[in-house]
Design a protein around this motif. Sequence first.
Motif, mmCIF file in Angstrom:
data_model
loop_
_atom_site.group_PDB
_atom_site.id
_atom_site.type_symbol
_atom_site.label_atom_id
_atom_site.label_comp_id
_atom_site.label_asym_id
_atom_site.label_seq_id
_atom_site.Cartn_x
_atom_site.Cartn_y
_atom_site.Cartn_z
ATOM 1 N N VAL A 1 0.826 -1.213 0.000
ATOM 2 C CA VAL A 1 0.000 0.000 0.000
ATOM 3 C C VAL A 1 0.856 1.257 0.000
ATOM 4 O O VAL A 1 0.640 2.173 -0.800
ATOM 5 N N THR A 2 1.848 1.310 0.891
ATOM 6 C CA THR A 2 2.643 2.538 1.048
ATOM 7 C C THR A 2 3.826 2.616 0.095
ATOM 8 O O THR A 2 4.321 3.702 -0.186
ATOM 9 N N LYS A 3 4.297 1.425 -0.381
ATOM 10 C CA LYS A 3 5.477 1.344 -1.258
ATOM 11 C C LYS A 3 6.739 1.859 -0.548
ATOM 12 O O LYS A 3 7.600 2.504 -1.172
ATOM 13 N N VAL A 4 6.864 1.596 0.745
ATOM 14 C CA VAL A 4 8.087 1.966 1.466
ATOM 15 C C VAL A 4 9.220 1.054 1.034
ATOM 16 O O VAL A 4 8.994 -0.059 0.540
ATOM 17 N N SER A 5 10.447 1.500 1.235
ATOM 18 C CA SER A 5 11.614 0.719 0.832
ATOM 19 C C SER A 5 11.789 -0.484 1.765
ATOM 20 O O SER A 5 11.291 -0.501 2.889
ATOM 21 N N ASP A 6 12.531 -1.474 1.276
ATOM 22 C CA ASP A 6 12.788 -2.671 2.081
ATOM 23 C C ASP A 6 13.550 -2.325 3.360
ATOM 24 O O ASP A 6 13.303 -2.898 4.423
ATOM 25 N N SER A 7 14.497 -1.376 3.246
ATOM 26 C CA SER A 7 15.305 -1.022 4.419
ATOM 27 C C SER A 7 14.455 -0.368 5.503
ATOM 28 O O SER A 7 14.602 -0.685 6.689
ATOM 29 N N LEU A 8 13.548 0.552 5.103
ATOM 30 C CA LEU A 8 12.683 1.205 6.086
ATOM 31 C C LEU A 8 11.703 0.205 6.696
ATOM 32 O O LEU A 8 11.446 0.217 7.900
ATOM 33 N N LEU A 9 11.176 -0.683 5.850
ATOM 34 C CA LEU A 9 10.238 -1.694 6.344
ATOM 35 C C LEU A 9 10.922 -2.593 7.366
ATOM 36 O O LEU A 9 10.320 -2.942 8.400
ATOM 37 N N LYS A 10 12.167 -2.954 7.102
ATOM 38 C CA LYS A 10 12.909 -3.814 8.024
ATOM 39 C C LYS A 10 13.124 -3.123 9.367
ATOM 40 O O LYS A 10 13.148 -3.771 10.423
ATOM 41 N N THR A 11 13.254 -1.786 9.337
ATOM 42 C CA THR A 11 13.494 -1.029 10.560
ATOM 43 C C THR A 11 12.239 -0.896 11.414
ATOM 44 O O THR A 11 12.286 -1.041 12.637
ATOM 45 N N ILE A 12 11.080 -0.610 10.774
ATOM 46 C CA ILE A 12 9.872 -0.293 11.549
ATOM 47 C C ILE A 12 8.924 -1.471 11.740
ATOM 48 O O ILE A 12 8.112 -1.471 12.669
ATOM 49 N N SER A 13 9.019 -2.492 10.877
ATOM 50 C CA SER A 13 8.061 -3.605 10.962
ATOM 51 C C SER A 13 8.128 -4.383 12.276
ATOM 52 O O SER A 13 7.095 -4.908 12.716
ATOM 53 N N PRO A 14 9.305 -4.484 12.967
ATOM 54 C CA PRO A 14 9.289 -5.195 14.256
ATOM 55 C C PRO A 14 8.377 -4.553 15.295
ATOM 56 O O PRO A 14 8.024 -5.192 16.286
ATOM 57 N N TYR A 15 8.005 -3.273 15.070
ATOM 58 C CA TYR A 15 7.150 -2.576 16.038
ATOM 59 C C TYR A 15 5.663 -2.658 15.665
ATOM 60 O O TYR A 15 4.822 -2.134 16.400
ATOM 61 N N PHE A 16 5.338 -3.278 14.537
ATOM 62 C CA PHE A 16 3.933 -3.395 14.140
ATOM 63 C C PHE A 16 3.191 -4.288 15.130
ATOM 64 O O PHE A 16 3.677 -5.353 15.517
ATOM 65 N N LYS A 17 2.011 -3.858 15.512
ATOM 66 C CA LYS A 17 1.184 -4.644 16.420
ATOM 67 C C LYS A 17 -0.229 -4.704 15.871
ATOM 68 O O LYS A 17 -0.986 -3.741 15.972
ATOM 69 N N PHE A 18 -0.561 -5.825 15.267
ATOM 70 C CA PHE A 18 -1.895 -5.998 14.702
ATOM 71 C C PHE A 18 -2.821 -6.600 15.761
ATOM 72 O O PHE A 18 -2.360 -7.213 16.733
#
Length: 289
Positions: free
Chosen positions: A113-130
């Motif tokens: 959806v957002t088309k963020v880069s792989d590097s940014l996704l790797k940095t912030i995705s550990p904090y995702f809480k669904f």
Amino acid sequence: MKSHFTFTKEQRNGIFLLILLIILFQCAYFFIDFSSKDIVVNQKALTKFTNEIDSLKQIEIESRKPKIFPFNPNYITDYKGATLGMSNEEIDRLLAFRKQGKWINSTQQFQQVTKVSDSLLKTISPYFKFPEWVTNPSPKSKTNYKYSNTPKTFSQKKDLNKATAKQLQRINGIGEVLSERIVKFRNKFVGGFIADVQLLDVYGLTPEVIERITNEFTVKTPRQIEKINLNTATVEQLVTIQHIDYEVAHNIVEQRILREGYKSLDELLKVKDFPVNKIEIIKLYLSLY
């Protein structure tokens, strides 16, 4: 006075010798290097000290970085997105997706959806809480849910303010966690819900599930409240309403002065920083007269 400035020959020679010695010592002080050239450095101790300094610097740098706590990516705001390192375009794509009533339920979908880069996704995705019903869905029940195409009338529906967690679990998509969360949220208010629209404030409920709930339940015994007159309310009165903070309350009052009063509650949508997606809930507490 003459006696003080009259010297014998020996005295004059002594004075001359003293001045000469002073000049020689001064020249020696300025032109001769008395420092030792053989400086012994304990390289092992120096390296250890340098490493300790670097370690303390790194700890201080890490402590000054803004801390990120687990969050649901569906509720990222402009400010939150900027602090995470997202660009304006990436944030706008997410907000546009959410305005369609759609929800992000995985890290992969967030990147699509957002088309963020792989590097940014790797940095912030550990904090995702669904929500738990996304990350740990309960096994599908074998019960066949049957829904009538004919919508129920007000009298046929059950009172949402009196519904138990067990009754709510009969709705497809409502498990033990969500049913308990609805009841707990309702019981926060003495008297329960004012209207069905307050279900939007229950974390984890999708629009589809809310629609199923309101097909079977509705608020028949609404909580009695005294509505606040939007055209005379003070900032202190406005901040008592859910989803309105002091900044939004000040903006509402300023806009009211510019408009010489509000003619419709929907005019709040034009107030700066107003929580647009909560307008229907906020309107429950307001009146124009």
